[in-house]
Design an enzyme around this catalytic site. Sequence first.
Site, PDB file in Angstrom:
ATOM      1  N   GLY A  69     -98.771  80.077 -35.404  1.00  7.25           N
ATOM      2  CA  GLY A  69     -97.420  80.479 -35.028  1.00  7.25           C
ATOM      3  C   GLY A  69     -96.630  80.960 -36.238  1.00  7.25           C
ATOM      4  O   GLY A  69     -95.894  81.950 -36.163  1.00  7.25           O
ATOM      5  N   THR A  70     -96.788  80.275 -37.353  1.00  2.00           N
ATOM      6  CA  THR A  70     -96.020  80.631 -38.547  1.00  2.00           C
ATOM      7  C   THR A  70     -96.337  82.051 -39.001  1.00  2.00           C
ATOM      8  O   THR A  70     -95.423  82.841 -39.290  1.00  2.00           O
ATOM      9  CB  THR A  70     -96.319  79.620 -39.680  1.00  2.00           C
ATOM     10  N   ASN A 150     -88.220  73.296 -30.341  1.00  2.00           N
ATOM     11  CA  ASN A 150     -89.266  72.285 -30.496  1.00  2.00           C
ATOM     12  C   ASN A 150     -88.721  70.861 -30.597  1.00  2.00           C
ATOM     13  O   ASN A 150     -89.405  69.904 -30.274  1.00  2.00           O
ATOM     14  CB  ASN A 150     -90.121  72.592 -31.728  1.00  2.00           C
ATOM     15  N   GLN A 177     -93.351  76.908 -28.188  1.00  4.34           N
ATOM     16  CA  GLN A 177     -93.091  75.678 -27.431  1.00  4.34           C
ATOM     17  C   GLN A 177     -92.969  75.894 -25.923  1.00  4.34           C
ATOM     18  O   GLN A 177     -92.687  74.942 -25.201  1.00  4.34           O
ATOM     19  CB  GLN A 177     -91.837  74.975 -27.973  1.00  4.34           C
ATOM     20  N   SER A 197     -99.089  79.865 -30.516  1.00 10.03           N
ATOM     21  CA  SER A 197     -99.898  79.020 -31.400  1.00 10.03           C
ATOM     22  C   SER A 197    -100.910  78.245 -30.561  1.00 10.03           C
ATOM     23  O   SER A 197    -100.563  77.683 -29.521  1.00 10.03           O
ATOM     24  CB  SER A 197     -98.977  78.056 -32.149  1.00 10.03           C
ATOM     25  N   ALA A 198    -102.163  78.202 -31.039  1.00  8.54           N
ATOM     26  CA  ALA A 198    -103.247  77.602 -30.246  1.00  8.54           C
ATOM     27  C   ALA A 198    -103.184  76.084 -30.192  1.00  8.54           C
ATOM     28  O   ALA A 198    -103.549  75.477 -29.192  1.00  8.54           O
ATOM     29  CB  ALA A 198    -104.597  78.036 -30.817  1.00  8.54           C
ATOM     30  N   HIS A 199    -102.718  75.457 -31.280  1.00  8.81           N
ATOM     31  CA  HIS A 199    -102.894  74.001 -31.345  1.00  8.81           C
ATOM     32  C   HIS A 199    -101.899  73.224 -30.503  1.00  8.81           C
ATOM     33  O   HIS A 199    -102.033  72.018 -30.333  1.00  8.81           O
ATOM     34  CB  HIS A 199    -102.904  73.524 -32.805  1.00  8.81           C
ATOM     35  N   THR A 235    -111.749  88.825 -42.102  1.00  8.78           N
ATOM     36  CA  THR A 235    -112.780  88.460 -41.120  1.00  8.78           C
ATOM     37  C   THR A 235    -112.186  87.488 -40.110  1.00  8.78           C
ATOM     38  O   THR A 235    -111.537  86.509 -40.483  1.00  8.78           O
ATOM     39  CB  THR A 235    -113.979  87.810 -41.845  1.00  8.78           C
ATOM     40  N   CYS A 320     -92.777  69.554 -39.712  1.00  5.34           N
ATOM     41  CA  CYS A 320     -92.745  70.275 -40.978  1.00  5.34           C
ATOM     42  C   CYS A 320     -91.646  69.743 -41.889  1.00  5.34           C
ATOM     43  O   CYS A 320     -91.700  69.932 -43.094  1.00  5.34           O
ATOM     44  CB  CYS A 320     -92.491  71.751 -40.738  1.00  5.34           C
TER      45      CYS A 320
HETATM   46  C1  LIG Z   1     -91.046  76.556 -32.195  1.00  3.65           C
HETATM   47  C2  LIG Z   1     -92.165  76.641 -33.177  1.00  3.65           C
HETATM   48  N1  LIG Z   1     -92.401  77.800 -33.817  1.00  3.65           N
HETATM   49  C3  LIG Z   1     -93.402  77.927 -34.697  1.00  3.65           C
HETATM   50  C4  LIG Z   1     -94.236  76.878 -35.008  1.00  3.65           C
HETATM   51  C5  LIG Z   1     -95.325  77.081 -36.023  1.00  3.65           C
HETATM   52  O1  LIG Z   1     -96.607  77.154 -35.426  1.00  3.65           O
HETATM   53  P1  LIG Z   1     -97.905  76.826 -36.280  1.00  3.65           P
HETATM   54  O2  LIG Z   1     -97.959  75.345 -36.457  1.00  3.65           O
HETATM   55  O3  LIG Z   1     -99.064  77.320 -35.439  1.00  3.65           O
HETATM   56  O4  LIG Z   1     -97.814  77.567 -37.566  1.00  3.65           O
HETATM   57  C6  LIG Z   1     -94.041  75.655 -34.363  1.00  3.65           C
HETATM   58  C7  LIG Z   1     -94.916  74.503 -34.642  1.00  3.65           C
HETATM   59  O5  LIG Z   1     -94.634  73.628 -35.423  1.00  3.65           O
HETATM   60  C8  LIG Z   1     -92.979  75.537 -33.429  1.00  3.65           C
HETATM   61  O6  LIG Z   1     -92.718  74.379 -32.809  1.00  3.65           O
END
Ligand SMILES: Cc1ncc(COP(=O)(O)O)c(C=O)c1O
Length: 374
Positions: A69-70, A150, A177, A197-199, A235, A320
């Site tokens: 996501g970042t 989030n 989210q 974001s996959a996780h 890759t 984070c």
């Molecule tokens: C709203 C939001 N945006 C972005 C992210 C970042 O995603 P990633 O952990 O895949 O970098 C998160 C996850 O912490 C999130 O909650």
Amino acid sequence: VLYVDHNATAPILPAVRDAIEPLLGEAFANPSSPYGAARRVRERLEEARAQVASSVGAAPSEVVFVSGGTEAIEAALWGVAMGGEAERPHIVTARDEHTATLSVARWLAERGVAELTEIPVDADGHWTPADVLEALRPHTRIVSLMHANNETGVLHPIAEVARALGGRATLHVDAVQTWGKIPLDVNQLGCDLLSLSAHKIGGLKGTGALVVRGGTRLEPLIRGGLQERGRRGGTENAVGIVAMGCAASHLPERLRQAPAIRALRNRLEAGCLTQGDARINGTEPRVGNTVNVEFAGVDAESLLIRLDLAGICASSASACTTGTARPSHVLTAMGRTPAEAMGAVRFSLGPEHTDQDVDRLLEALREAVPLARE
Ligand SMILES: Cc1ncc(COP(=O)(O)O)c(C=O)c1O
């Protein structure tokens, strides 16, 4: 262990483990190589692309796989800001955005590359489409907004913003989210760019996607080779991408469980409010799995340690920023004092949770909250 921190990350789906198993063994070839073994990996990647695309109503060719996501968010903000003629383009975002958004937008502004307006949120965690319109300037190039917050789960009215913008600026939506929590469709949202974001849905950490709608002008953040049609060099992370596709293909199941998760969340929330001097941060509309509860006079860190000792995993703010002992920027943007914000914890539920889990969590809170108040 009782894991109630789905907004930080979700348990990896058993089906995902099965899907990636071959890629950890004989299917290791570089998908760009010119032989059959590589083509078979390439086919798996393209299958994953179709799975992710279909989960949000996009075309497979609009999906660019990235490292999470970042990266998706940075690629969107940087890529649009760098991709036009006007000098110092203007960026609009909001105060409650994830640091993935705020740190890039502020960095571009501090460097003098762009101008920045951050729209405020009200005490309940909301902004309105009128706030966004008011922030627009003639040279606004990108409006970047999160779909759901989030920390509070508050949902923002993206489709209304898209209609109000009417194409005057590129609209990027951080849907990290909402993916897997509510149905998502890029056509209904009306955005140009969408970050995933996959996780957070049972895939692997370190994989994400930026959905780029046709006609959107975007400079690639990572150039390198011609992977991802020249939109993201390097890759491909085949294991992560196949995992993401598999997790995406299980979203209909996850979404069917959303009403049950919401019912559990509501019971948890009601139980939290009986702890005395507690309040919920963020009002409806919200995603159905998130509780942000503030206990007056409590130090959230000490409460979380007590919960951890009882085998319960929860967070105070976004993962984070944990460990920095700073009040949540989301809650302070909502007008909470630093001391109030330091008393807030977040519980985020997932499909595996039951009534018994909620009982267990409430029982643990009944013991831990008074101790964390002393
Ligand atoms: C709203 C939001 N945006 C972005 C992210 C970042 O995603 P990633 O952990 O895949 O970098 C998160 C996850 O912490 C999130 O909650």
